[in-house]
Write an enzyme that holds these catalytic residues in place. Structure first.
Site, PDB file in Angstrom:
ATOM      1  N   TRP A  99     -13.544  -1.671  18.019  1.00 45.16           N
ATOM      2  CA  TRP A  99     -14.914  -1.756  18.529  1.00 45.16           C
ATOM      3  C   TRP A  99     -15.899  -1.903  17.381  1.00 45.16           C
ATOM      4  CZ3 TRP A  99     -14.483  -3.277  23.123  1.00 45.16           C
ATOM      5  CH2 TRP A  99     -13.564  -2.723  24.021  1.00 45.16           C
ATOM      6  N   ASP A 166     -22.569   3.570  18.135  1.00 42.93           N
ATOM      7  CA  ASP A 166     -21.872   3.317  19.392  1.00 42.93           C
ATOM      8  C   ASP A 166     -21.218   4.645  19.771  1.00 42.93           C
ATOM      9  OD1 ASP A 166     -20.151   2.657  21.434  1.00 42.93           O
ATOM     10  OD2 ASP A 166     -19.096   1.073  20.339  1.00 42.93           O
ATOM     11  N   LYS A 190     -17.066   5.820  30.159  1.00 45.14           N
ATOM     12  CA  LYS A 190     -16.115   6.746  29.541  1.00 45.14           C
ATOM     13  C   LYS A 190     -16.500   8.194  29.835  1.00 45.14           C
ATOM     14  CE  LYS A 190     -14.315   3.111  27.442  1.00 45.14           C
ATOM     15  NZ  LYS A 190     -14.954   2.466  26.299  1.00 45.14           N
TER      16      LYS A 190
HETATM   17  C1  LIG Z   1     -14.972   0.993  25.730  1.00 45.97           C
HETATM   18  C2  LIG Z   1     -15.738   0.867  24.461  1.00 45.97           C
HETATM   19  C3  LIG Z   1     -16.555  -0.241  24.184  1.00 45.97           C
HETATM   20  C4  LIG Z   1     -16.668  -1.419  25.110  1.00 45.97           C
HETATM   21  O1  LIG Z   1     -17.405  -1.084  26.202  1.00 45.97           O
HETATM   22  P1  LIG Z   1     -17.792  -2.139  27.335  1.00 45.97           P
HETATM   23  O2  LIG Z   1     -18.766  -1.370  28.135  1.00 45.97           O
HETATM   24  O3  LIG Z   1     -16.527  -2.478  28.059  1.00 45.97           O
HETATM   25  O4  LIG Z   1     -18.376  -3.340  26.676  1.00 45.97           O
HETATM   26  C5  LIG Z   1     -17.267  -0.236  23.006  1.00 45.97           C
HETATM   27  N1  LIG Z   1     -17.183   0.778  22.131  1.00 45.97           N
HETATM   28  C6  LIG Z   1     -16.410   1.850  22.357  1.00 45.97           C
HETATM   29  C7  LIG Z   1     -16.357   2.957  21.355  1.00 45.97           C
HETATM   30  C8  LIG Z   1     -15.661   1.929  23.518  1.00 45.97           C
HETATM   31  O5  LIG Z   1     -14.881   3.000  23.754  1.00 45.97           O
END
Ligand SMILES: *Cc1c(COP(=O)(O)O)cnc(C)c1O
Length: 355
Positions: A99, A166, A190
């Site tokens: 990511w 993020d 999540k």
């Molecule tokens: C799941 C995840 C993403 C991607 O998320 P989307 O909403 O599917 O674009 C980005 N960063 C992290 C740390 C993630 O766990």
């Protein structure tokens, strides 16, 4: 049979959040209409957004001068919105996984980037240490929890520049010192809500500083100015986020989420370390409290599928590791009850006693 949900995302939510959302889907606030069929401009929906924003600010103790917005597009869209809105000359990125790498890739489209450190050399099994952050960058981007590999930066780093994080897979799992960040973003699926909404916390006076023209929908100012109502926001996911925020507050806030996360993780890592059939995959000091990754010990490699089948037969769901790591991953987000971890530990013990 009782199911224990260890999915990495979309993932477990508190049962009462699901039930409360289901109820509103059938009849929103006694209006006789479903939450799915009301206008986002309906007078009853604005309070949903307002309360979600207010609770986010309260729960994370967000200082004055920050806005909270709800967007579509997932965390992946933020990978490009971040540099679009914040990268004028140069930005620093800490590469701790897929990511993080994807975020860096987008930034390269907009300006100069510096990778301050990377743990790609060891398949991202640790968080790089001892690196320095340049002082002439617009921001340092970090991924606080690396969902795939099971490493986490569970504290707010001390660096000489503002950070952008993020926090898709660990937001609301611990207190955060928000003032260290220009922007925090998280795909909600999540740890917060059903899939379909992204939460963004942004420092207002950092906006509008770049010289480029930003397309309207990709400009954070558009959404800040219109209170997430510039266009149709994801109404049902935002509602589910509100219910989770109410649940977090009622449960004791992020301090309590943090305590529960530690309790769950201590229990499961203790078993991973004790049980001769398994071993953890990441550096002990960087272990994630959210995604706990482990594999079969070398002598038991051929039993991987057997354990997977056994765990499945005992009601465990989603413990298969990501394909780039293999083995197993037990995701223990806020809503994971200790009981789920106890059930998984019991599976591991029983499997050991059978072999
Ligand atoms: C799941 C995840 C993403 C991607 O998320 P989307 O909403 O599917 O674009 C980005 N960063 C992290 C740390 C993630 O766990």
């Amino acid at each position: 049979m009782k199911k224990y949900n260890f999915n990495a995302g979309p993932s477990i939510l508190p049962r009462e959040v699901i039930e409360a959302t289901a109820k509103q889907i059938l009849d929103f606030n006694g209006s006789g209409l479903s939450l799915m069929e009301i206008s986002h401009r309906a007078k009853d929906f604005q309070p949903v957004v307002d309360e979600a924003v207010a609770l986010t600010k309260e729960i994370l103790d967000i200082p004055e001068g920050y806005s909270v917005i709800f967007l579509g597009g997932g965390a992946s869209l933020e990978f490009c919105m971040i540099p679009y809105n914040f990268l004028e000359k140069k930005a620093a990125y800490l590469n701790t996984g897929v990511w993080a790498k994807k975020a860096l890739k987008e930034a390269k489209l907009f300006g100069e980037t510096v990778e301050v450190a990377s743990s790609a050399d060891a398949n991202y099994t640790y968080i790089p240490k001892g690196w320095t952050c340049p002082t002439d960058v617009d921001y340092l981007h970090i991924t606080t929890n690396n969902t795939i590999y099971g490493t986490e930066i569970r504290k707010d780093l001390d660096v000489p520049v503002p950070m952008i994080a993020d926090m898709s897979s660990d937001i609301f799992s611990r207190p955060v010192d928000v003032k260290k960040y220009k922007c925090i973003y998280a795909g909600a699926q999540k740890n917060l809500a059903m899939a379909g909404v992204t939460i963004v916390i942004v420092k207002d006076d950092e906006l509008g500083k770049v010289s480029r023209t930003i397309p309207t929908m990709l400009d954070y100012r558009t959404h800040v100015e219109k209170g997430s109502m510039f266009n149709t926001p994801p109404v049902v996911p935002i509602y589910s986020a509100l219910e989770t925020l109410r649940w977090i507050k009622k449960s004791g806030g992020v301090e309590e989420m943090d305590r529960r996360a530690k309790e769950r993780a201590e229990m499961l890592y203790a078993e991973i370390d004790r049980n001769k059939m398994f071993r953890g995959t990441v550096a002990a000091e960087d272990r994630s409290l959210m995604n706990l990754c482990f594999v079969m010990a070398d002598e038991y490699k051929e039993l991987e599928k057997d354990f997977m089948d056994f765990a499945t037969s005992q009601g465990m769901v989603g413990v298969k590791g990501h394909r780039s790591v293999g083995g197993f991953r037990a995701s223990c987000y806020n809503a994971q009850p200790l009981e789920g971890v106890k059930a998984l530990v019991a599976c591991m013990k029983e499997f050991e006693s059978k072999h």
